[in-house]
Design a protein around this motif. Structure first.
Motif, mmCIF file in Angstrom:
data_model
loop_
_atom_site.group_PDB
_atom_site.id
_atom_site.type_symbol
_atom_site.label_atom_id
_atom_site.label_comp_id
_atom_site.label_asym_id
_atom_site.label_seq_id
_atom_site.Cartn_x
_atom_site.Cartn_y
_atom_site.Cartn_z
ATOM 1 N N PRO A 1 20.057 40.022 48.519
ATOM 2 C CA PRO A 1 21.041 40.943 49.106
ATOM 3 C C PRO A 1 22.352 40.263 49.483
ATOM 4 O O PRO A 1 23.425 40.866 49.378
ATOM 5 N N LEU A 2 22.246 38.991 49.913
ATOM 6 C CA LEU A 2 23.469 38.273 50.257
ATOM 7 C C LEU A 2 24.325 38.044 49.016
ATOM 8 O O LEU A 2 25.565 38.176 49.060
ATOM 9 N N THR A 3 23.666 37.713 47.932
ATOM 10 C CA THR A 3 24.385 37.512 46.673
ATOM 11 C C THR A 3 25.023 38.826 46.202
ATOM 12 O O THR A 3 26.144 38.836 45.669
ATOM 13 N N PHE A 4 24.308 39.921 46.431
ATOM 14 C CA PHE A 4 24.865 41.235 46.052
ATOM 15 C C PHE A 4 26.152 41.538 46.825
ATOM 16 O O PHE A 4 27.157 41.966 46.259
ATOM 17 N N ILE A 5 26.123 41.309 48.145
ATOM 18 C CA ILE A 5 27.307 41.582 48.965
ATOM 19 C C ILE A 5 28.471 40.700 48.545
ATOM 20 O O ILE A 5 29.615 41.159 48.376
ATOM 21 N N VAL A 6 28.189 39.399 48.393
ATOM 22 C CA VAL A 6 29.245 38.474 47.975
ATOM 23 C C VAL A 6 29.790 38.865 46.613
ATOM 24 O O VAL A 6 30.996 38.799 46.342
ATOM 25 N N GLY A 7 28.877 39.326 45.707
ATOM 26 C CA GLY A 7 29.320 39.726 44.368
ATOM 27 C C GLY A 7 30.228 40.942 44.396
ATOM 28 O O GLY A 7 31.202 41.028 43.640
ATOM 29 N N TYR B 1 34.739 39.022 59.053
ATOM 30 C CA TYR B 1 33.719 38.683 60.058
ATOM 31 C C TYR B 1 32.566 39.689 60.040
ATOM 32 O O TYR B 1 31.411 39.344 60.266
ATOM 33 N N VAL B 2 32.892 40.955 59.749
ATOM 34 C CA VAL B 2 31.837 41.973 59.687
ATOM 35 C C VAL B 2 30.897 41.702 58.522
ATOM 36 O O VAL B 2 29.662 41.820 58.640
ATOM 37 N N VAL B 3 31.467 41.329 57.374
ATOM 38 C CA VAL B 3 30.609 41.013 56.212
ATOM 39 C C VAL B 3 29.694 39.835 56.519
ATOM 40 O O VAL B 3 28.499 39.846 56.206
ATOM 41 N N TRP B 4 30.218 38.803 57.171
ATOM 42 C CA TRP B 4 29.381 37.661 57.552
ATOM 43 C C TRP B 4 28.283 38.093 58.528
ATOM 44 O O TRP B 4 27.125 37.659 58.408
ATOM 45 N N ALA B 5 28.627 38.940 59.463
ATOM 46 C CA ALA B 5 27.626 39.399 60.414
ATOM 47 C C ALA B 5 26.524 40.192 59.727
ATOM 48 O O ALA B 5 25.329 40.031 60.018
ATOM 49 N N VAL B 6 26.918 41.053 58.786
ATOM 50 C CA VAL B 6 25.917 41.831 58.047
ATOM 51 C C VAL B 6 24.983 40.908 57.266
ATOM 52 O O VAL B 6 23.759 41.084 57.253
ATOM 53 N N MET B 7 25.533 39.886 56.606
ATOM 54 C CA MET B 7 24.702 38.973 55.815
ATOM 55 C C MET B 7 23.758 38.174 56.706
ATOM 56 O O MET B 7 22.591 37.954 56.360
ATOM 57 N N VAL B 8 24.233 37.736 57.887
ATOM 58 C CA VAL B 8 23.357 36.984 58.799
ATOM 59 C C VAL B 8 22.231 37.873 59.316
ATOM 60 O O VAL B 8 21.071 37.453 59.409
ATOM 61 N N VAL B 9 22.568 39.119 59.664
ATOM 62 C CA VAL B 9 21.531 40.038 60.167
ATOM 63 C C VAL B 9 20.478 40.291 59.088
ATOM 64 O O VAL B 9 19.269 40.310 59.368
ATOM 65 N N ILE B 10 20.920 40.479 57.834
ATOM 66 C CA ILE B 10 19.966 40.701 56.740
ATOM 67 C C ILE B 10 19.056 39.487 56.559
ATOM 68 O O ILE B 10 17.827 39.621 56.409
ATOM 69 N N ILE C 1 12.776 32.469 49.416
ATOM 70 C CA ILE C 1 14.182 32.057 49.483
ATOM 71 C C ILE C 1 15.046 32.948 48.588
ATOM 72 O O ILE C 1 16.132 33.402 48.975
ATOM 73 N N SER C 2 14.525 33.218 47.375
ATOM 74 C CA SER C 2 15.273 34.078 46.452
ATOM 75 C C SER C 2 15.416 35.483 47.019
ATOM 76 O O SER C 2 16.481 36.108 46.906
ATOM 77 N N THR C 3 14.349 35.996 47.641
ATOM 78 C CA THR C 3 14.391 37.347 48.208
ATOM 79 C C THR C 3 15.424 37.442 49.329
ATOM 80 O O THR C 3 16.128 38.461 49.474
ATOM 81 N N ILE C 4 15.519 36.402 50.134
ATOM 82 C CA ILE C 4 16.502 36.406 51.226
ATOM 83 C C ILE C 4 17.918 36.384 50.663
ATOM 84 O O ILE C 4 18.825 37.076 51.160
ATOM 85 N N PHE C 5 18.137 35.634 49.621
ATOM 86 C CA PHE C 5 19.492 35.460 49.106
ATOM 87 C C PHE C 5 19.908 36.565 48.124
ATOM 88 O O PHE C 5 21.096 36.679 47.810
#
Length: 371
Positions: free
Chosen positions: A323-329, A348-357, A317-321
């Motif tokens: 990169p997402l935390t990095f983008i949001v940060g 919307y592009v940022v959300w799409a990138v985070m979902v794909v990751i 769970i931590s590994t998945i979050f």
């Protein structure tokens, strides 16, 4: 003295009335050797003495007899079995012991319920101390009672802590003239009593062994918080069994090699057979101890595996979050000039990138069988 041909009511180990707190070994400190001090749990009921007189032709039973009645059977031609139910009345025990010429050190061992199994030979009698064991399913534990046997020329005296024993089979054989017990004398009667005690060792060990096997099957399905206490409970029961059985092997070995006139050579083969039974019990106890030791390791391994599974899930769970935390940060920084701030589809592009990751990492972990 009341003589009866009717069998007494069935009795079992551990039966009897309520008990009061036990007397400790410390109460003997400073006393002279041979001073009789009762060590054990006090009983409220009075001591009861039963008597069974027999030979090849007749059997006489008497219940709740006096010390004087017992003394009258000391030198008869018949074999006499005197059973004393209760050892907390020192005065009565000493009175009976005086009539049969028992040594003060023997009396001291009779009333000490913590005495380990032992055998001592005297000129006129042999003394044996052992433990009577039973497995109580109510308390799920081993119940032990102190038993003392006095073997004389034509009599056997058995001392029990309380009413309730494992000698019903011996009584029935005497009443119905089954086997050799009516014809082979007092030493064979002593063997039969000890053999009955050892036979119930098998029953106790098998019952606790069944409990351990069921516990083993359950713990393999998944350890629970209270399992370690259960393991230590079984371990204490096996220690109690071991302390009762191991010294008894030495006792029976000494009896089988004894040259006492009270132990006839023709009975030696029976003592050797009893020795073999005790060795079998010891093997069963040691096997149960080995299983219990492996259960302890299994329990710890199970806990470790569960912890590893939990840590693995949390790590994934931590590994998945991460990169997402990095983008949001990054896009949470308060810089005035960021290229994507004025870009209309940027959110919307940022959300799409985070979902794909997130989906990509989850799929990768599934293919590696990590989740």
């Amino acid at each position: 003295m009341q003589v009866s041909d009717l069998p007494p009511s069935p009795r079992r180990p551990g039966s009897g009335s309520a008990r009061v707190p036990s007397r400790r070994i410390a109460s003997k400190l400073g006393l002279a050797p041979g001073t009789a001090v009762f060590i054990g749990e006090r009983k409220r009921q009075s001591i009861r003495i039963d008597l069974l007189d027999f030979d090849a032709a007749v059997v006489h039973e008497a219940h709740d007899v006096s010390v004087d009645d017992c003394a009258g059977h000391r030198d008869t031609a018949m074999v006499t079995w005197i059973q004393v139910n209760g050892i907390h009345d020192i005065a009565l025990i000493e009175a009976l012991a005086g009539r049969f010429g028992l040594h003060p050190m023997t009396i001291e061992d009779i009333v000490n319920t913590t005495q380990r199994p032992k055998c001592e030979e005297f000129p006129d009698y042999c003394f044996v101390a052992l433990k009577m064991l039973a497995y109580s399913r109510a308390s799920r534990s081993i119940v032990a009672e102190h038993v003392s046997l006095i073997l004389g020329p034509n009599y056997v005296i058995s001392f029990l802590e309380d009413e309730g024993d494992v000698f019903d089979s011996v009584r029935n054989r005497i009443r119905k003239a089954l086997g050799r017990v009516r014809t082979l004398g007092a030493d064979y009667l002593a063997f039969c009593l000890m053999d009955a005690v050892v036979d119930h060792y098998f029953l106790a060990v098998e019952q606790i062994g069944d409990e351990i096997e069921l516990f083993d099957e359950r713990i393999l399905m998944g350890p629970r918080p209270g399992d370690i206490q259960e393991i230590h409970h079984y371990k204490s029961d096996l220690i109690k069994l071991r302390k009762a059985v191991w010294p008894l092997r030495e006792v029976v070995a000494a009896i089988s090699k004894s040259e006492s006139r009270l132990l006839r050579p023709e009975i030696t083969v029976f003592w050797r057979d009893l020795y073999d039974h005790i060795v079998q019990v010891i093997d069963m106890v040691e096997t149960s101890r080995d299983i219990l030791a492996s259960l302890h390791d299994t329990y710890l391994s199970g806990l470790s595996n569960r912890m590893n599974e939990v840590m693995k899930v949390l790590t994934i769970i931590s590994t998945i979050f991460i990169p997402l935390t990095f983008i949001v940060g990054v896009y949470g920084m308060n810089f005035k000039h960021m290229p994507e701030l004025d870009w209309l589809p940027g959110y919307y592009v940022v959300w799409a990138v985070m979902v794909v990751i997130a989906i990509g990492l989850f799929t990768y972990f599934r293919r590696r069988h990590w989740i």
